[in-house]
Design a protein around this motif. Sequence first.
Motif, PDB file in Angstrom:
ATOM      1  N   GLU A   1       0.829  -1.205   0.000  1.00  0.00           N
ATOM      2  CA  GLU A   1       0.000   0.000   0.000  1.00  0.00           C
ATOM      3  C   GLU A   1       0.869   1.263   0.000  1.00  0.00           C
ATOM      4  O   GLU A   1       0.483   2.279  -0.589  1.00  0.00           O
ATOM      5  CB  GLU A   1      -0.908   0.002   1.231  1.00  0.00           C
ATOM      6  CG  GLU A   1      -1.978  -1.083   1.193  1.00  0.00           C
ATOM      7  CD  GLU A   1      -2.750  -1.179   2.496  1.00  0.00           C
ATOM      8  OE1 GLU A   1      -2.349  -0.501   3.474  1.00  0.00           O
ATOM      9  OE2 GLU A   1      -3.747  -1.918   2.542  1.00  0.00           O
ATOM     10  N   TYR A   2       2.013   1.196   0.641  1.00  0.00           N
ATOM     11  CA  TYR A   2       2.923   2.346   0.648  1.00  0.00           C
ATOM     12  C   TYR A   2       3.587   2.565  -0.716  1.00  0.00           C
ATOM     13  O   TYR A   2       4.234   3.583  -0.940  1.00  0.00           O
ATOM     14  CB  TYR A   2       4.019   2.144   1.693  1.00  0.00           C
ATOM     15  CG  TYR A   2       3.543   2.243   3.130  1.00  0.00           C
ATOM     16  CD1 TYR A   2       2.346   2.856   3.463  1.00  0.00           C
ATOM     17  CD2 TYR A   2       4.313   1.702   4.169  1.00  0.00           C
ATOM     18  CE1 TYR A   2       1.931   2.934   4.769  1.00  0.00           C
ATOM     19  CE2 TYR A   2       3.903   1.795   5.487  1.00  0.00           C
ATOM     20  CZ  TYR A   2       2.702   2.408   5.778  1.00  0.00           C
ATOM     21  OH  TYR A   2       2.292   2.500   7.090  1.00  0.00           O
ATOM     22  N   GLY A   3       3.446   1.605  -1.630  1.00  0.00           N
ATOM     23  CA  GLY A   3       4.054   1.737  -2.947  1.00  0.00           C
ATOM     24  C   GLY A   3       5.532   1.400  -2.972  1.00  0.00           C
ATOM     25  O   GLY A   3       6.256   1.858  -3.858  1.00  0.00           O
ATOM     26  N   LYS A   4       5.996   0.584  -2.038  1.00  0.00           N
ATOM     27  CA  LYS A   4       7.419   0.251  -1.953  1.00  0.00           C
ATOM     28  C   LYS A   4       7.749  -1.114  -2.557  1.00  0.00           C
ATOM     29  O   LYS A   4       8.883  -1.328  -2.991  1.00  0.00           O
ATOM     30  CB  LYS A   4       7.875   0.263  -0.483  1.00  0.00           C
ATOM     31  CG  LYS A   4       7.659   1.591   0.211  1.00  0.00           C
ATOM     32  CD  LYS A   4       8.390   2.717  -0.487  1.00  0.00           C
ATOM     33  CE  LYS A   4       8.199   4.032   0.231  1.00  0.00           C
ATOM     34  NZ  LYS A   4       8.819   5.153  -0.491  1.00  0.00           N
ATOM     35  N   ILE A   5       6.797  -2.029  -2.559  1.00  0.00           N
ATOM     36  CA  ILE A   5       7.059  -3.386  -3.047  1.00  0.00           C
ATOM     37  C   ILE A   5       5.852  -3.920  -3.805  1.00  0.00           C
ATOM     38  O   ILE A   5       4.776  -3.328  -3.776  1.00  0.00           O
ATOM     39  CB  ILE A   5       7.374  -4.363  -1.886  1.00  0.00           C
ATOM     40  CG1 ILE A   5       6.122  -4.543  -1.003  1.00  0.00           C
ATOM     41  CG2 ILE A   5       8.575  -3.905  -1.089  1.00  0.00           C
ATOM     42  CD1 ILE A   5       6.225  -5.666   0.006  1.00  0.00           C
ATOM     43  N   ARG A   6       6.067  -5.044  -4.484  1.00  0.00           N
ATOM     44  CA  ARG A   6       4.997  -5.897  -5.002  1.00  0.00           C
ATOM     45  C   ARG A   6       5.327  -7.314  -4.561  1.00  0.00           C
ATOM     46  O   ARG A   6       6.505  -7.701  -4.559  1.00  0.00           O
ATOM     47  CB  ARG A   6       4.946  -5.840  -6.522  1.00  0.00           C
ATOM     48  CG  ARG A   6       4.619  -4.487  -7.101  1.00  0.00           C
ATOM     49  CD  ARG A   6       3.118  -4.245  -7.207  1.00  0.00           C
ATOM     50  NE  ARG A   6       2.877  -3.138  -8.117  1.00  0.00           N
ATOM     51  CZ  ARG A   6       2.873  -3.268  -9.430  1.00  0.00           C
ATOM     52  NH1 ARG A   6       3.077  -4.438  -9.989  1.00  0.00           N
ATOM     53  NH2 ARG A   6       2.654  -2.208 -10.201  1.00  0.00           N
ATOM     54  N   TYR A   7       4.316  -8.092  -4.241  1.00  0.00           N
ATOM     55  CA  TYR A   7       4.543  -9.482  -3.849  1.00  0.00           C
ATOM     56  C   TYR A   7       3.580 -10.360  -4.629  1.00  0.00           C
ATOM     57  O   TYR A   7       2.380 -10.100  -4.665  1.00  0.00           O
ATOM     58  CB  TYR A   7       4.326  -9.675  -2.349  1.00  0.00           C
ATOM     59  CG  TYR A   7       4.753 -11.037  -1.846  1.00  0.00           C
ATOM     60  CD1 TYR A   7       6.083 -11.283  -1.522  1.00  0.00           C
ATOM     61  CD2 TYR A   7       3.841 -12.076  -1.708  1.00  0.00           C
ATOM     62  CE1 TYR A   7       6.498 -12.528  -1.070  1.00  0.00           C
ATOM     63  CE2 TYR A   7       4.240 -13.325  -1.259  1.00  0.00           C
ATOM     64  CZ  TYR A   7       5.568 -13.546  -0.935  1.00  0.00           C
ATOM     65  OH  TYR A   7       5.969 -14.785  -0.491  1.00  0.00           O
ATOM     66  N   ASN A   8       4.118 -11.393  -5.292  1.00  0.00           N
ATOM     67  CA  ASN A   8       3.303 -12.317  -6.057  1.00  0.00           C
ATOM     68  C   ASN A   8       3.144 -13.617  -5.275  1.00  0.00           C
ATOM     69  O   ASN A   8       4.119 -14.313  -5.004  1.00  0.00           O
ATOM     70  CB  ASN A   8       3.941 -12.593  -7.428  1.00  0.00           C
ATOM     71  CG  ASN A   8       3.107 -13.532  -8.277  1.00  0.00           C
ATOM     72  OD1 ASN A   8       3.376 -14.715  -8.350  1.00  0.00           O
ATOM     73  ND2 ASN A   8       2.064 -12.991  -8.902  1.00  0.00           N
ATOM     74  N   GLU A   9       1.903 -13.924  -4.910  1.00  0.00           N
ATOM     75  CA  GLU A   9       1.634 -15.096  -4.080  1.00  0.00           C
ATOM     76  C   GLU A   9       1.946 -16.397  -4.814  1.00  0.00           C
ATOM     77  O   GLU A   9       2.418 -17.364  -4.218  1.00  0.00           O
ATOM     78  CB  GLU A   9       0.162 -15.095  -3.642  1.00  0.00           C
ATOM     79  CG  GLU A   9      -0.231 -13.940  -2.735  1.00  0.00           C
ATOM     80  CD  GLU A   9       0.269 -14.140  -1.319  1.00  0.00           C
ATOM     81  OE1 GLU A   9       0.779 -15.247  -1.002  1.00  0.00           O
ATOM     82  OE2 GLU A   9       0.170 -13.190  -0.526  1.00  0.00           O
ATOM     83  N   ALA A  10       1.681 -16.429  -6.119  1.00  0.00           N
ATOM     84  CA  ALA A  10       1.852 -17.676  -6.873  1.00  0.00           C
ATOM     85  C   ALA A  10       3.311 -18.107  -6.931  1.00  0.00           C
ATOM     86  O   ALA A  10       3.629 -19.284  -6.723  1.00  0.00           O
ATOM     87  CB  ALA A  10       1.284 -17.503  -8.288  1.00  0.00           C
ATOM     88  N   THR A  11       4.209 -17.175  -7.238  1.00  0.00           N
ATOM     89  CA  THR A  11       5.631 -17.515  -7.361  1.00  0.00           C
ATOM     90  C   THR A  11       6.433 -17.202  -6.100  1.00  0.00           C
ATOM     91  O   THR A  11       7.611 -17.532  -6.008  1.00  0.00           O
ATOM     92  CB  THR A  11       6.262 -16.753  -8.539  1.00  0.00           C
ATOM     93  OG1 THR A  11       6.186 -15.337  -8.276  1.00  0.00           O
ATOM     94  CG2 THR A  11       5.536 -17.051  -9.835  1.00  0.00           C
ATOM     95  N   LYS A  12       5.778 -16.545  -5.128  1.00  0.00           N
ATOM     96  CA  LYS A  12       6.439 -16.141  -3.873  1.00  0.00           C
ATOM     97  C   LYS A  12       7.619 -15.191  -4.143  1.00  0.00           C
ATOM     98  O   LYS A  12       8.602 -15.191  -3.408  1.00  0.00           O
ATOM     99  CB  LYS A  12       6.907 -17.361  -3.083  1.00  0.00           C
ATOM    100  CG  LYS A  12       5.776 -18.280  -2.643  1.00  0.00           C
ATOM    101  CD  LYS A  12       6.301 -19.468  -1.875  1.00  0.00           C
ATOM    102  CE  LYS A  12       5.178 -20.324  -1.306  1.00  0.00           C
ATOM    103  NZ  LYS A  12       4.257 -20.816  -2.341  1.00  0.00           N
ATOM    104  N   GLU A  13       7.484 -14.383  -5.191  1.00  0.00           N
ATOM    105  CA  GLU A  13       8.539 -13.437  -5.542  1.00  0.00           C
ATOM    106  C   GLU A  13       8.158 -12.026  -5.107  1.00  0.00           C
ATOM    107  O   GLU A  13       6.975 -11.677  -5.056  1.00  0.00           O
ATOM    108  CB  GLU A  13       8.790 -13.448  -7.052  1.00  0.00           C
ATOM    109  CG  GLU A  13       9.448 -14.725  -7.541  1.00  0.00           C
ATOM    110  CD  GLU A  13       9.562 -14.750  -9.055  1.00  0.00           C
ATOM    111  OE1 GLU A  13      10.660 -15.051  -9.561  1.00  0.00           O
ATOM    112  OE2 GLU A  13       8.544 -14.484  -9.728  1.00  0.00           O
TER     113      GLU A  13
END
Length: 324
Positions: free
Chosen positions: A70-82
């Motif tokens: 939400e802060y716009g610092k990261i993205r996290y993909n649940e499927a690949t855990k990246e």
Amino acid sequence: MAVYRQVHCEFWQDAFVLDLTPEEKYFYVYLMTNSKTTQCGIYELPKRIIETETGYNRETVEKLLQRFTEYGKIRYNEATKEIIILNWIKYNFINSPKVKKCIAKEVAQVKHEPFRNLYITLLERYGYRIDGLSIDLGEEKEKEEEKEEEKEKNNNNLADKIDEKNLGNQNSNEPKDIVGHKQQGPNPFVFFEQNGFGTIGSYIADKITGWINDLSQDLVIEAMKLAVEQGTKKWAYVEAILKSWFNAGLKTLEQVNAATLAHKEQQMKRTAHGGQHPTRQEILPHWFEDNQSQSSEGKNHGETIDFEAEKEKLLERMKKYKSK
């Protein structure tokens, strides 16, 4: 060979970092220096590893990942855990042939394709180029990239969203965070946890965000302050206050203060005319008064109501209704 990750000294004086809780500062540094980090800033980081290395439980890990998204610092993909750290290139890119070759190899191994395309877009934004890295602009992939870019815009720093809501998208000279987003006042999420309301889960976080958009950051914090003063540190109490302000059309702290002052003055006039204080003492703010109290305000100050007589009339009407 030893692996090092650099953290700029001014990191601790950054406007965004200064407003974080100690827990958030620790987690932010962890994201930049943990055992799975890579030269490109995209790496596989299962939540189980985060739990092991930080000591946090799963609920806290998910809460922190969501918060920094939400802060716009990261993205996290649940499927690949990246995970991709969006500011990584700006502060950690090393423009040397050897490092570029390493980055190209790492990016080629990224499983989540939108992260690869986003990384190349960020390279271009900061004026860097790595031979061999290009975005596949096939029709389907181009659409996917556009969707990801749109999501990135929508997931900008929460403080920037608040500024756009409250200031009508106007520019200001206020302090900015590491990516140039404006910062405003106390953080409602931080206030919630620091003042004993509990730990913020995704449900409450969505609720707070919604009320910030509907009213303002200042009013959300003001409602929390009133709850603290009343000794009722429950979100339901806070939300009831916010609903009453919203229904009354109060959108700013100044309007709320004016309405509160007007109510107190009206109460004083009623007391002066009636000569007696109400027998029932409310501990809640005035916007929690029931409909009976509100309707009585519309009566003339000199009018006296015989509540016992009214009660008898109501009972008689109920008896007639039952007998039908």
